[in-house]
Design an enzyme around this catalytic site. Structure first.
Site, mmCIF file in Angstrom:
data_model
loop_
_atom_site.group_PDB
_atom_site.id
_atom_site.type_symbol
_atom_site.label_atom_id
_atom_site.label_comp_id
_atom_site.label_asym_id
_atom_site.label_seq_id
_atom_site.Cartn_x
_atom_site.Cartn_y
_atom_site.Cartn_z
ATOM 1 N N HIS A 117 1.089 -1.378 -0.372
ATOM 2 C CA HIS A 117 -0.501 -0.031 0.068
ATOM 3 C C HIS A 117 0.913 1.328 0.235
ATOM 4 O O HIS A 117 0.217 2.278 0.262
ATOM 5 C CB HIS A 117 -0.828 -0.239 1.164
ATOM 6 C CG HIS A 117 -0.392 0.269 2.948
ATOM 7 N ND1 HIS A 117 0.403 -0.617 2.906
ATOM 8 C CD2 HIS A 117 -0.029 1.754 3.016
ATOM 9 C CE1 HIS A 117 0.858 0.260 4.313
ATOM 10 N NE2 HIS A 117 0.787 1.697 4.653
HETATM 11 C C1 UD1 Z 1 -2.227 6.220 5.048
HETATM 12 C C2 UD1 Z 1 -0.649 6.448 5.965
HETATM 13 C C3 UD1 Z 1 0.627 5.508 5.817
HETATM 14 C C4 UD1 Z 1 -0.372 4.255 6.743
HETATM 15 C C5 UD1 Z 1 -2.070 3.852 6.057
HETATM 16 C C6 UD1 Z 1 -2.091 3.178 6.692
HETATM 17 C C7 UD1 Z 1 -0.355 9.185 5.229
HETATM 18 C C8 UD1 Z 1 0.238 10.469 4.619
HETATM 19 N N1 UD1 Z 1 0.076 8.092 5.040
HETATM 20 O O1 UD1 Z 1 -1.767 5.955 3.904
HETATM 21 O O2 UD1 Z 1 1.302 5.846 6.031
HETATM 22 O O3 UD1 Z 1 0.811 3.045 6.512
HETATM 23 O O4 UD1 Z 1 -2.679 5.106 5.961
HETATM 24 O O5 UD1 Z 1 -2.673 1.758 6.037
HETATM 25 O O6 UD1 Z 1 -1.561 9.668 6.137
HETATM 26 N N2 UD1 Z 1 -9.081 5.183 0.998
HETATM 27 C C9 UD1 Z 1 -10.431 5.518 0.554
HETATM 28 N N3 UD1 Z 1 -10.788 4.729 1.911
HETATM 29 C C10 UD1 Z 1 -10.676 5.022 3.445
HETATM 30 C C11 UD1 Z 1 -8.964 5.516 3.279
HETATM 31 C C12 UD1 Z 1 -8.485 5.689 2.060
HETATM 32 O O7 UD1 Z 1 -11.060 4.546 -0.633
HETATM 33 O O8 UD1 Z 1 -11.372 4.325 3.954
HETATM 34 C C13 UD1 Z 1 -8.514 5.438 -0.280
HETATM 35 C C14 UD1 Z 1 -8.718 6.685 -0.553
HETATM 36 O O9 UD1 Z 1 -8.658 6.304 -2.701
HETATM 37 C C15 UD1 Z 1 -7.411 7.976 -0.501
HETATM 38 C C16 UD1 Z 1 -6.897 6.535 -1.258
HETATM 39 O O10 UD1 Z 1 -7.046 4.591 0.361
HETATM 40 O O11 UD1 Z 1 -7.031 8.553 -1.393
HETATM 41 C C17 UD1 Z 1 -5.426 6.927 0.469
HETATM 42 O O12 UD1 Z 1 -5.377 7.006 1.385
HETATM 43 P P1 UD1 Z 1 -4.744 7.565 2.535
HETATM 44 O O13 UD1 Z 1 -5.187 8.068 3.718
HETATM 45 O O14 UD1 Z 1 -4.161 9.541 1.718
HETATM 46 O O15 UD1 Z 1 -3.245 7.427 2.190
HETATM 47 P P2 UD1 Z 1 -3.037 5.352 2.982
HETATM 48 O O16 UD1 Z 1 -2.452 4.295 1.957
HETATM 49 O O17 UD1 Z 1 -3.666 4.994 3.409
HETATM 50 N N1 UDP Z 2 -4.134 -5.367 8.930
HETATM 51 C C1 UDP Z 2 -5.287 -6.033 8.464
HETATM 52 N N2 UDP Z 2 -5.787 -5.927 7.849
HETATM 53 C C2 UDP Z 2 -6.035 -5.905 5.947
HETATM 54 C C3 UDP Z 2 -3.792 -5.040 6.212
HETATM 55 C C4 UDP Z 2 -3.402 -4.683 7.636
HETATM 56 O O1 UDP Z 2 -5.964 -5.536 9.824
HETATM 57 O O2 UDP Z 2 -6.047 -6.134 5.536
HETATM 58 C C5 UDP Z 2 -3.921 -4.439 10.360
HETATM 59 C C6 UDP Z 2 -2.113 -5.780 10.384
HETATM 60 O O3 UDP Z 2 -2.596 -6.760 11.279
HETATM 61 C C7 UDP Z 2 -1.740 -4.372 11.335
HETATM 62 C C8 UDP Z 2 -2.117 -2.586 10.426
HETATM 63 O O4 UDP Z 2 -3.068 -3.322 9.693
HETATM 64 O O5 UDP Z 2 -1.444 -4.541 12.721
HETATM 65 C C9 UDP Z 2 -0.853 -2.458 9.770
HETATM 66 O O6 UDP Z 2 -1.619 -1.736 8.717
HETATM 67 P P1 UDP Z 2 -0.867 -0.808 7.429
HETATM 68 O O7 UDP Z 2 -0.661 -1.887 6.485
HETATM 69 O O8 UDP Z 2 -2.071 -0.522 6.761
HETATM 70 O O9 UDP Z 2 -0.018 0.729 7.640
HETATM 71 P P2 UDP Z 2 1.240 0.510 8.337
HETATM 72 O O10 UDP Z 2 1.397 0.057 9.476
HETATM 73 O O11 UDP Z 2 2.124 0.422 7.133
HETATM 74 O O12 UDP Z 2 1.642 1.772 8.623
#
Ligand code: UD1
Ligand code: UDP
Length: 364
Positions: free
Chosen positions: A206
């Site tokens: 991701h």
């Molecule tokens: C964010 C964090 C990242 C973290 C991740 C955990 C930042 C800059 N990045 O990344 O460090 O590892 O969360 O998962 O804060 N979207 C949906 N539904 C949702 C959420 C997101 O459709 O509920 C889609 C949207 O198109 C959005 C994209 O995902 O634009 C990215 O979401 P965003 O929260 O901006 O960043 P993450 O990639 O989730």
């Molecule tokens: N996780 C989850 N379901 C998923 C993917 C991740 O419950 O489909 C959990 C995972 O077990 C961990 C956390 O989400 O506890 C990690 O989140 P993510 O990978 O989104 O973000 P990061 O840790 O890289 O910031």
């Protein structure tokens, strides 16, 4: 006798719900009050609500509904709504964790409003300023009044930046959370997906650095597709469309099995049963280590160096052949992880206690 305090806890993205759950229980046990603020950064049921249910975490006191968007727009919306909320709901300190835009928004607003700021997961560095997370965590560390560093590497990173004051090595709240929930991992997910423990791989992708570049993402997906066992890939919404494009474009189905994102208890079970885990997630890399599972990290760097230095995880980057080679290497030679090593590196499941003690000391 420690006085009871009111803390505002800002969360917004998936891994922050686990960390919040681990700390909240300890703060309540000590008689403190916590106001839970959800920025709304993650909002889909499968990215937010499911975790509150799985973790038995109280519903947020407020959801700022910032939603998705560019970094500036998203962070700005969070800051504006949070400032308004805090004017009406004063607190003794504000707690953020990690490195998301929700973390940054919380940190900037606390600093501007002169609210003592606690940063949990302080001191992690990838040394790659192109990562939005690196910017967020460096700014947050500079502003924090209390820096709770999970590992000795994190402490030493802060030291090198002249930030040794107000640093406490606490251990990792994700490890506390893991210890509390590992027995409750939902193994029924394996039956539902027709999987047998040890006979599949688990993958997550991701990070912006991998998913914003079509060539890199394709290279990662084609390596996963070429693996010798089914690869279960719970898909983060940011990358769902691109993964569909990839699977539609291949002639014959390979190993890749994309599924909807799963809840925490389902994810723990998928990790526990996987032969090897391929991920660019910081949380999943650590959980692989907690379970004693080999992992191939689809990145050039990691903030969790201890896991790589011990040989329990290999950094592969994004090139297909490098990913496949890394898997061969780790599959042939995977060292055991003694329990005391797990505890030493990540704080023995006592992080919540240490963070709570440090907050009490700061506010006394
Ligand atoms: C964010 C964090 C990242 C973290 C991740 C955990 C930042 C800059 N990045 O990344 O460090 O590892 O969360 O998962 O804060 N979207 C949906 N539904 C949702 C959420 C997101 O459709 O509920 C889609 C949207 O198109 C959005 C994209 O995902 O634009 C990215 O979401 P965003 O929260 O901006 O960043 P993450 O990639 O989730
Ligand atoms: N996780 C989850 N379901 C998923 C993917 C991740 O419950 O489909 C959990 C995972 O077990 C961990 C956390 O989400 O506890 C990690 O989140 P993510 O990978 O989104 O973000 P990061 O840790 O890289 O910031």
């Amino acid at each position: 006798m420690v006085k009871a305090v009111t803390l505002t806890r800002v969360v917004g993205a998936r891994p922050q719900f686990m960390q919040a759950a681990a700390l909240r229980r300890e703060l309540m046990r000590r008689g403190h009050r916590e106001i839970l603020v959800h920025t709304g950064q993650h909002y889909d049921e499968a990215m937010s609500r499911i975790f509150f249910d799985d973790l038995g975490l109280d519903r947020p006191d407020v959801n700022l509904e910032a939603g998705s968007g560019g970094h500036g727009a998203q962070t700005g919306r969070m800051m504006s709504a949070l400032e308004e909320f805090l004017l009406e709901h004063p607190c003794d300190a504000l707690v953020v964790d990690g490195d998301t835009n929700s973390t940054l928004a919380g940190a900037l607003v606390a600093a501007k409003m002169h609210i003592p700021l606690v940063h949990v997961e302080a001191g992690l560095r990838s040394f790659d300023m192109r990562m939005p997370e690196e910017v967020n965590r460096i700014v947050t560390d500079c502003l924090a009044d209390l820096l709770c560093a999970p590992t000795t590497t994190a402490v030493s990173n802060l030291d090198k930046e002249g930030l040794s004051k107000n640093v406490v090595r606490t251990g990792d709240l994700m490890y506390d959370c893991f210890n509390s929930f590992k027995e409750r991992a939902d193994k029924t997910i394996l039956d539902r997906l027709g999987l047998k423990a040890g006979d599949y791989f688990l993958a997550t992708v991701h990070r912006a650095e991998n998913t914003d570049d079509a060539g890199k993402l394709r290279s990662i997906l084609s390596a996963l597709d070429a693996l010798p066992l089914p690869v279960i890939l719970p898909v983060h919404p940011r990358v769902a469309g691109k993964i569909r494009e990839y699977t539609d474009s291949v002639d014959s189905p390979g190993a890749l099995r994309p599924i909807e994102p799963v809840g925490y208890l389902g994810m723990l079970a998928l990790e526990a049963g996987a032969k090897c885990i391929f991920t660019d997630s910081g949380g999943v890399q650590r959980e692989a280590f907690f379970w004693g599972k080999p992992s191939v990290v689809l990145r050039e760097t990691t903030e969790w160096r201890e896991i790589v230095e011990g040989g329990w995880s290999i950094l592969s980057g994004w090139r297909s052949q490098d990913i496949l080679n890394a898997y061969e290497r780790i599959d042939n030679q995977y060292p055991d992880i003694p329990q005391n090593v797990r505890d030493e590196v990540f704080g023995g499941g006592l992080a919540a206690e240490r963070v709570a003690e440090a907050i009490e000391a700061m506010l006394s």
